[in-house]
Write a protein that holds these residues in place. Structure first.
Motif, mmCIF file in Angstrom:
data_model
loop_
_atom_site.group_PDB
_atom_site.id
_atom_site.type_symbol
_atom_site.label_atom_id
_atom_site.label_comp_id
_atom_site.label_asym_id
_atom_site.label_seq_id
_atom_site.Cartn_x
_atom_site.Cartn_y
_atom_site.Cartn_z
ATOM 1 N N GLY A 117 70.305 11.229 41.818
ATOM 2 C CA GLY A 117 71.572 10.524 41.895
ATOM 3 C C GLY A 117 72.102 10.289 43.293
ATOM 4 O O GLY A 117 73.214 9.802 43.454
ATOM 5 N N LYS A 118 71.309 10.624 44.294
ATOM 6 C CA LYS A 118 71.767 10.456 45.678
ATOM 7 C C LYS A 118 70.818 9.562 46.448
ATOM 8 O O LYS A 118 69.682 9.328 46.039
ATOM 9 N N GLN A 119 71.305 9.075 47.568
ATOM 10 C CA GLN A 119 70.471 8.250 48.432
ATOM 11 C C GLN A 119 69.503 9.114 49.228
ATOM 12 O O GLN A 119 69.731 10.306 49.449
ATOM 13 N N ARG A 120 68.426 8.484 49.649
ATOM 14 C CA ARG A 120 67.465 9.174 50.502
ATOM 15 C C ARG A 120 68.138 9.488 51.837
ATOM 16 O O ARG A 120 68.831 8.637 52.410
ATOM 17 N N GLU A 121 67.926 10.690 52.331
ATOM 18 C CA GLU A 121 68.560 11.096 53.583
ATOM 19 C C GLU A 121 67.551 11.749 54.516
ATOM 20 O O GLU A 121 66.567 12.356 54.079
ATOM 21 N N LEU A 122 67.842 11.627 55.785
ATOM 22 C CA LEU A 122 66.983 12.223 56.794
ATOM 23 C C LEU A 122 67.082 13.743 56.721
ATOM 24 O O LEU A 122 68.172 14.297 56.548
ATOM 25 N N VAL A 123 65.950 14.404 56.864
ATOM 26 C CA VAL A 123 65.917 15.860 56.931
ATOM 27 C C VAL A 123 65.576 16.292 58.361
ATOM 28 O O VAL A 123 66.335 17.008 59.008
ATOM 29 N N ALA A 124 64.425 15.851 58.838
ATOM 30 C CA ALA A 124 63.994 16.229 60.183
ATOM 31 C C ALA A 124 62.971 15.218 60.668
ATOM 32 O O ALA A 124 62.134 14.766 59.884
ATOM 33 N N THR A 125 63.052 14.894 61.939
ATOM 34 C CA THR A 125 62.115 13.931 62.503
ATOM 35 C C THR A 125 61.606 14.398 63.856
ATOM 36 O O THR A 125 62.263 15.193 64.533
ATOM 37 N N PHE A 126 60.451 13.847 64.204
ATOM 38 C CA PHE A 126 59.794 14.153 65.459
ATOM 39 C C PHE A 126 59.517 12.822 66.142
ATOM 40 O O PHE A 126 58.905 11.942 65.551
ATOM 41 N N SER A 127 59.980 12.652 67.372
ATOM 42 C CA SER A 127 59.686 11.420 68.086
ATOM 43 C C SER A 127 58.394 11.579 68.878
ATOM 44 O O SER A 127 57.929 12.692 69.125
ATOM 45 N N SER A 128 57.845 10.441 69.305
ATOM 46 C CA SER A 128 56.609 10.491 70.087
ATOM 47 C C SER A 128 56.817 11.210 71.404
ATOM 48 O O SER A 128 55.887 11.760 71.984
ATOM 49 N N GLY A 129 58.057 11.207 71.911
ATOM 50 C CA GLY A 129 58.356 11.902 73.148
ATOM 51 C C GLY A 129 58.478 13.392 72.986
ATOM 52 O O GLY A 129 58.609 14.127 73.983
ATOM 53 N N GLY A 130 58.475 13.852 71.733
ATOM 54 C CA GLY A 130 58.516 15.282 71.487
ATOM 55 C C GLY A 130 59.857 15.817 71.048
ATOM 56 O O GLY A 130 59.981 16.995 70.696
ATOM 57 N N SER A 131 60.877 14.974 71.063
ATOM 58 C CA SER A 131 62.199 15.461 70.664
ATOM 59 C C SER A 131 62.291 15.534 69.144
ATOM 60 O O SER A 131 61.604 14.811 68.424
ATOM 61 N N THR A 132 63.152 16.409 68.674
ATOM 62 C CA THR A 132 63.348 16.575 67.243
ATOM 63 C C THR A 132 64.792 16.294 66.867
ATOM 64 O O THR A 132 65.702 16.384 67.695
ATOM 65 N N ASN A 133 64.975 15.944 65.612
ATOM 66 C CA ASN A 133 66.301 15.649 65.106
ATOM 67 C C ASN A 133 66.401 16.223 63.698
ATOM 68 O O ASN A 133 65.474 16.038 62.890
ATOM 69 N N TYR A 134 67.489 16.909 63.418
ATOM 70 C CA TYR A 134 67.675 17.543 62.118
ATOM 71 C C TYR A 134 69.000 17.112 61.502
ATOM 72 O O TYR A 134 69.990 16.894 62.195
ATOM 73 N N ALA A 135 69.012 17.043 60.182
ATOM 74 C CA ALA A 135 70.271 16.876 59.475
ATOM 75 C C ALA A 135 71.111 18.130 59.702
ATOM 76 O O ALA A 135 70.577 19.244 59.778
ATOM 77 N N ASP A 136 72.409 17.956 59.792
ATOM 78 C CA ASP A 136 73.291 19.108 60.022
ATOM 79 C C ASP A 136 73.116 20.169 58.943
ATOM 80 O O ASP A 136 73.194 21.362 59.219
ATOM 81 N N SER A 137 72.846 19.720 57.731
ATOM 82 C CA SER A 137 72.766 20.648 56.611
ATOM 83 C C SER A 137 71.548 21.569 56.671
ATOM 84 O O SER A 137 71.508 22.581 55.966
ATOM 85 N N VAL A 138 70.564 21.235 57.506
ATOM 86 C CA VAL A 138 69.354 22.058 57.554
ATOM 87 C C VAL A 138 69.147 22.734 58.899
ATOM 88 O O VAL A 138 68.213 23.518 59.065
ATOM 89 N N LYS A 139 69.999 22.431 59.850
ATOM 90 C CA LYS A 139 69.858 23.036 61.179
ATOM 91 C C LYS A 139 69.901 24.550 61.085
ATOM 92 O O LYS A 139 70.748 25.119 60.400
ATOM 93 N N GLY A 140 68.975 25.174 61.781
ATOM 94 C CA GLY A 140 68.903 26.626 61.764
ATOM 95 C C GLY A 140 68.110 27.188 60.610
ATOM 96 O O GLY A 140 67.795 28.387 60.600
ATOM 97 N N ARG A 141 67.782 26.360 59.637
ATOM 98 C CA ARG A 141 67.010 26.822 58.481
ATOM 99 C C ARG A 141 65.633 26.166 58.410
ATOM 100 O O ARG A 141 64.666 26.789 57.982
#
Length: 114
Positions: free
Chosen positions: A41-65
């Motif tokens: 019942g929800k839209q697809r959402e970002l969880v975690a990504t890795f860029s080619s430069g090596g940086s990472t990005n996390y959804a606030d809800s999963v940071k630290g976990r």
């Protein structure tokens, strides 16, 4: 590009799972790679990504976990999920982006029970 996701399953709250996404070509070809999820019942959402430069990005809800990691030699991007919560229940999709295209894996179901 084929992406094969694996590692989903049923786990109790507080437990952990590791998802793996294997690409059919070198992941160095991709601008970014990572994981999205879609709960019922929800839209697809970002969880975690890795860029080619090596940086990472996390959804606030999963940071630290959750931790995303890649293995260039194996052409895989893994998602280590710790301290799982009921709200983490979803189908998890890996993706890989090039300049002009985005490819998705088939999805793997993660169910967190109380």
């Amino acid at each position: 590009v084929q992406l094969q996701a694996s590692g989903g399953g049923l786990v109790q709250a507080g437990g952990c799972l590791r998802l793996s996404c294997a690409a059919s070509q070198t992941i160095l070809n991709f601008i970014s790679m990572g994981w999205y999820r879609q709960a019922p019942g929800k839209q697809r959402e970002l969880v975690a990504t890795f860029s080619s430069g090596g940086s990472t990005n996390y959804a606030d809800s999963v940071k630290g976990r959750f931790t995303i990691a890649r293995d260039n030699a194996k052409n895989t991007v893994d998602l280590q999920m710790n301290s799982l919560e009921l709200e983490d229940t979803a189908v998890y999709y890996c993706y890989a982006r090039k300049v002009v295209s985005v490819n998705w894996g088939q999805g793997t179901l993660v169910t967190v029970s109380s």
